[in-house]
Design a protein around this motif. Structure first.
Motif, PDB file in Angstrom:
ATOM      1  N   VAL A  50     -50.978  -1.238  14.949  1.00  0.00           N
ATOM      2  CA  VAL A  50     -52.216  -0.574  14.553  1.00  0.00           C
ATOM      3  C   VAL A  50     -53.388  -1.394  15.048  1.00  0.00           C
ATOM      4  N   LYS A  51     -54.278  -0.766  15.811  1.00  0.00           N
ATOM      5  CA  LYS A  51     -55.456  -1.465  16.310  1.00  0.00           C
ATOM      6  C   LYS A  51     -56.411  -1.791  15.169  1.00  0.00           C
ATOM      7  N   PRO A  52     -57.218  -2.849  15.282  1.00  0.00           N
ATOM      8  CA  PRO A  52     -58.138  -3.225  14.198  1.00  0.00           C
ATOM      9  C   PRO A  52     -59.088  -2.106  13.818  1.00  0.00           C
ATOM     10  N   TYR A  53     -59.567  -1.318  14.812  1.00  0.00           N
ATOM     11  CA  TYR A  53     -60.547  -0.299  14.466  1.00  0.00           C
ATOM     12  C   TYR A  53     -59.918   0.926  13.818  1.00  0.00           C
ATOM     13  N   ALA A  54     -58.569   1.026  13.798  1.00  0.00           N
ATOM     14  CA  ALA A  54     -57.941   2.198  13.205  1.00  0.00           C
ATOM     15  C   ALA A  54     -58.181   2.253  11.698  1.00  0.00           C
ATOM     16  N   MET A  55     -58.027   1.130  11.010  1.00  0.00           N
ATOM     17  CA  MET A  55     -58.263   1.097   9.573  1.00  0.00           C
ATOM     18  C   MET A  55     -59.720   1.350   9.256  1.00  0.00           C
ATOM     19  N   LYS A  56     -60.615   0.867  10.109  1.00  0.00           N
ATOM     20  CA  LYS A  56     -62.047   1.108   9.894  1.00  0.00           C
ATOM     21  C   LYS A  56     -62.348   2.596   9.952  1.00  0.00           C
ATOM     22  N   GLU A  57     -61.774   3.297  10.945  1.00  0.00           N
ATOM     23  CA  GLU A  57     -61.989   4.731  11.048  1.00  0.00           C
ATOM     24  C   GLU A  57     -61.398   5.460   9.844  1.00  0.00           C
ATOM     25  N   LEU A  58     -60.237   4.971   9.364  1.00  0.00           N
ATOM     26  CA  LEU A  58     -59.612   5.599   8.204  1.00  0.00           C
ATOM     27  C   LEU A  58     -60.514   5.492   6.982  1.00  0.00           C
ATOM     28  N   LEU A  59     -61.088   4.316   6.754  1.00  0.00           N
ATOM     29  CA  LEU A  59     -61.963   4.135   5.606  1.00  0.00           C
ATOM     30  C   LEU A  59     -63.210   5.000   5.708  1.00  0.00           C
ATOM     31  N   GLN A  60     -63.689   5.217   6.937  1.00  0.00           N
ATOM     32  CA  GLN A  60     -64.875   6.060   7.099  1.00  0.00           C
ATOM     33  C   GLN A  60     -64.566   7.520   6.809  1.00  0.00           C
ATOM     34  N   ARG A  61     -63.304   7.917   6.955  1.00  0.00           N
ATOM     35  CA  ARG A  61     -62.923   9.305   6.709  1.00  0.00           C
ATOM     36  C   ARG A  61     -62.535   9.562   5.257  1.00  0.00           C
ATOM     37  N   LEU A  62     -62.482   8.503   4.434  1.00  0.00           N
ATOM     38  CA  LEU A  62     -62.121   8.687   3.039  1.00  0.00           C
ATOM     39  C   LEU A  62     -63.196   9.486   2.307  1.00  0.00           C
ATOM     40  N   PRO A  63     -62.797  10.292   1.343  1.00  0.00           N
ATOM     41  CA  PRO A  63     -63.791  11.032   0.551  1.00  0.00           C
ATOM     42  C   PRO A  63     -64.522  10.105  -0.411  1.00  0.00           C
ATOM     43  N   ASP A  64     -65.346  10.696  -1.225  1.00  0.00           N
ATOM     44  CA  ASP A  64     -66.061   9.931  -2.245  1.00  0.00           C
ATOM     45  C   ASP A  64     -65.049   9.217  -3.142  1.00  0.00           C
ATOM     46  N   PRO A  65     -65.184   7.881  -3.353  1.00  0.00           N
ATOM     47  CA  PRO A  65     -64.202   7.167  -4.195  1.00  0.00           C
ATOM     48  C   PRO A  65     -64.003   7.795  -5.560  1.00  0.00           C
ATOM     49  N   SER A  66     -65.032   8.409  -6.100  1.00  0.00           N
ATOM     50  CA  SER A  66     -64.883   9.028  -7.416  1.00  0.00           C
ATOM     51  C   SER A  66     -63.953  10.235  -7.381  1.00  0.00           C
ATOM     52  N   ALA A  67     -63.683  10.745  -6.188  1.00  0.00           N
ATOM     53  CA  ALA A  67     -62.797  11.898  -6.070  1.00  0.00           C
ATOM     54  C   ALA A  67     -61.330  11.498  -5.981  1.00  0.00           C
ATOM     55  N   LEU A  68     -61.056  10.226  -5.784  1.00  0.00           N
ATOM     56  CA  LEU A  68     -59.672   9.763  -5.708  1.00  0.00           C
ATOM     57  C   LEU A  68     -59.032   9.842  -7.091  1.00  0.00           C
ATOM     58  N   GLN A  69     -57.799  10.306  -7.122  1.00  0.00           N
ATOM     59  CA  GLN A  69     -57.099  10.492  -8.376  1.00  0.00           C
ATOM     60  C   GLN A  69     -56.252   9.243  -8.694  1.00  0.00           C
ATOM     61  N   PRO A  70     -56.440   8.657  -9.897  1.00  0.00           N
ATOM     62  CA  PRO A  70     -55.627   7.485 -10.250  1.00  0.00           C
ATOM     63  C   PRO A  70     -54.198   7.889 -10.600  1.00  0.00           C
ATOM     64  N   LYS A  71     -53.262   7.026 -10.240  1.00  0.00           N
ATOM     65  CA  LYS A  71     -51.857   7.211 -10.577  1.00  0.00           C
ATOM     66  C   LYS A  71     -51.300   5.894 -11.102  1.00  0.00           C
ATOM     67  N   ILE A  72     -50.298   6.002 -11.930  1.00  0.00           N
ATOM     68  CA  ILE A  72     -49.658   4.823 -12.511  1.00  0.00           C
ATOM     69  C   ILE A  72     -48.269   4.671 -11.898  1.00  0.00           C
ATOM     70  N   GLN A  73     -47.948   3.463 -11.511  1.00  0.00           N
ATOM     71  CA  GLN A  73     -46.623   3.200 -10.968  1.00  0.00           C
ATOM     72  C   GLN A  73     -46.077   1.900 -11.550  1.00  0.00           C
ATOM     73  N   LEU A  74     -44.778   1.730 -11.471  1.00  0.00           N
ATOM     74  CA  LEU A  74     -44.095   0.533 -11.950  1.00  0.00           C
ATOM     75  C   LEU A  74     -43.772  -0.365 -10.760  1.00  0.00           C
ATOM     76  N   ARG A  75     -44.018  -1.644 -10.948  1.00  0.00           N
ATOM     77  CA  ARG A  75     -43.757  -2.618  -9.882  1.00  0.00           C
ATOM     78  C   ARG A  75     -42.974  -3.791 -10.454  1.00  0.00           C
ATOM     79  N   GLU A  76     -41.969  -4.234  -9.720  1.00  0.00           N
ATOM     80  CA  GLU A  76     -41.179  -5.377 -10.156  1.00  0.00           C
ATOM     81  C   GLU A  76     -41.991  -6.656  -9.974  1.00  0.00           C
ATOM     82  N   SER A  77     -42.013  -7.470 -11.009  1.00  0.00           N
ATOM     83  CA  SER A  77     -42.784  -8.717 -10.969  1.00  0.00           C
ATOM     84  C   SER A  77     -41.992  -9.797 -11.684  1.00  0.00           C
ATOM     85  N   LYS A  78     -41.246 -10.582 -10.939  1.00  0.00           N
ATOM     86  CA  LYS A  78     -40.458 -11.679 -11.497  1.00  0.00           C
ATOM     87  C   LYS A  78     -41.226 -12.980 -11.318  1.00  0.00           C
ATOM     88  N   THR A  79     -42.180 -13.207 -12.210  1.00  0.00           N
ATOM     89  CA  THR A  79     -42.979 -14.420 -12.163  1.00  0.00           C
ATOM     90  C   THR A  79     -42.133 -15.614 -12.572  1.00  0.00           C
TER      91      THR A  79
END
Length: 341
Positions: A118-147
């Motif tokens: 992935v070229k460095p500017y690809a992620m930059k373009e992706l972030l520019q195409r994101l909608p308003d952050p308030s429109a993003l829907q939160p989700k809950i997931q489980l992650r393994e964490s063996k501290t």
């Protein structure tokens, strides 16, 4: 024996004891890794319980003892899972544009799967195409964490490995080490004084072992739970360090084992005439206060471990009174026991 002969006898006993300690160290190093994993288990269990309780509380479960959420709590603890909130990127933006991807085929690779870069500017373009952050829907997931514990020095795990092997070796070789030291000490004691050692040494070992077992298998869990909860109340992230944790695990049982020698100390002070049995009985209130103060000093700064040490010590105090009262007196100790006949 002259003074020089005594020193030579002492040197011989110490050399033999050190040789046995070296043999025990060689054997203990084979079990050192298992010992380190064993003493890490209470910390990992306490961290998993803390993470489960913290996550359930953040999700709105106020009563963690509710039978309905116990299966979920045990599931989180057993699998070392933590809840986390994520904001998922819309599906149409999950794939980057083709012109932002380079596919290179490795000439030496045995597979036909291309390596995607992935070229460095690809992620930059992706972030520019994101909608308003308030429109993003939160989700809950489980992650393994063996501290677990960590180390800040490259040689730290090796030194802890050697220390664990030395402790195991000292325990395994302790009968022979004590035997060689005892052969030097016993030659300067009267026969009845040696009988005192034969009688009270097993009692001392049992009391010390009881204190160590109580501290490691019962008190340590509550101490770790309290400390993690306290750190969590201050929003402090916990990253236990290997050296500090191992020293903590060693010092807590050691303090309990030494404190459990209280009945023998009381009996010794009574036998040499420093205290009488009636004085122990009349001063029991002061003794209880002293026990709680000493328990506060010998344990971490939590109420659970202090009470867990103070309550057994109070029973041991009254056991010491019974020992002073019912164990018959012998001929005494030291020069007072000397009988030219």
């Amino acid at each position: 024996m002259t003074f020089g002969e005594h020193l030579e006898e002492l040197r011989s006993s110490l050399v033999k004891a050190i040789i046995w300690l070296g043999v025990g160290l060689c054997v203990g190093l084979f079990f050192a890794n298992d010992v380190i994993r064993f003493i890490q288990a209470p910390l990992q269990g306490a961290i998993q319980q803390f993470n489960a309780d913290r996550d359930l509380t953040s999700l709105g479960y106020s009563d963690l003892d509710d039978p309905e959420i116990q299966p979920l709590r045990e599931f989180l603890m057993r699998n070392a899972l933590v809840w986390e909130t994520i904001y998922e990127i819309p599906e149409e933006l999950q794939t980057l544009a083709p012109d932002a991807i380079e596919s290179n085929l490795d000439a030496d690779a045995v597979t036909d799967v291309p390596a995607v870069t992935v070229k460095p500017y690809a992620m930059k373009e992706l972030l520019q195409r994101l909608p308003d952050p308030s429109a993003l829907q939160p989700k809950i997931q489980l992650r393994e964490s063996k501290t677990s514990v960590s180390s800040l020095k490259i040689e730290e795990p090796f030194m802890i490995w050697v220390k664990a092997g030395l402790i195991v070796g000292a325990v395994l070789a302790s009968p022979m080490i004590l035997y060689h030291l005892w052969t030097f000490v016993a030659s300067g004691l009267h026969a009845h004084e040696r009988r005192y050692v034969y009688l009270y040494m097993p009692i001392s070992v049992v009391l010390f072992s009881s204190g160590v077992v109580l501290a490691f298998f019962l008190v340590l869990h509550y101490v770790l739970t309290f400390l993690l909860a306290f750190n969590g109340s201050m929003d402090v992230a916990v990253e236990p360090r290997l050296t500090y944790y191992v020293n903590f695990v060693l010092m807590l049982p050691l303090g309990f084992g030494i404190a459990f020698q209280l009945p023998l100390v009381m009996l010794f002070l009574q036998r040499i005439g420093l205290f009488e049995t009636e004085a122990y009985v009349q001063s029991w209130k002061v003794a209880v206060l002293v026990i709680f103060v000493m328990s506060m000093l010998l344990t971490p700064a939590d109420v659970t471990s202090m009470v867990a040490l103070a309550v057994p010590l109070m029973f041991l105090y009254f056991l010491g009174i019974l020992m002073c009262k019912f164990i018959p007196r012998g001929r005494g100790l030291g020069s007072a026991a000397y009988d030219p006949a």
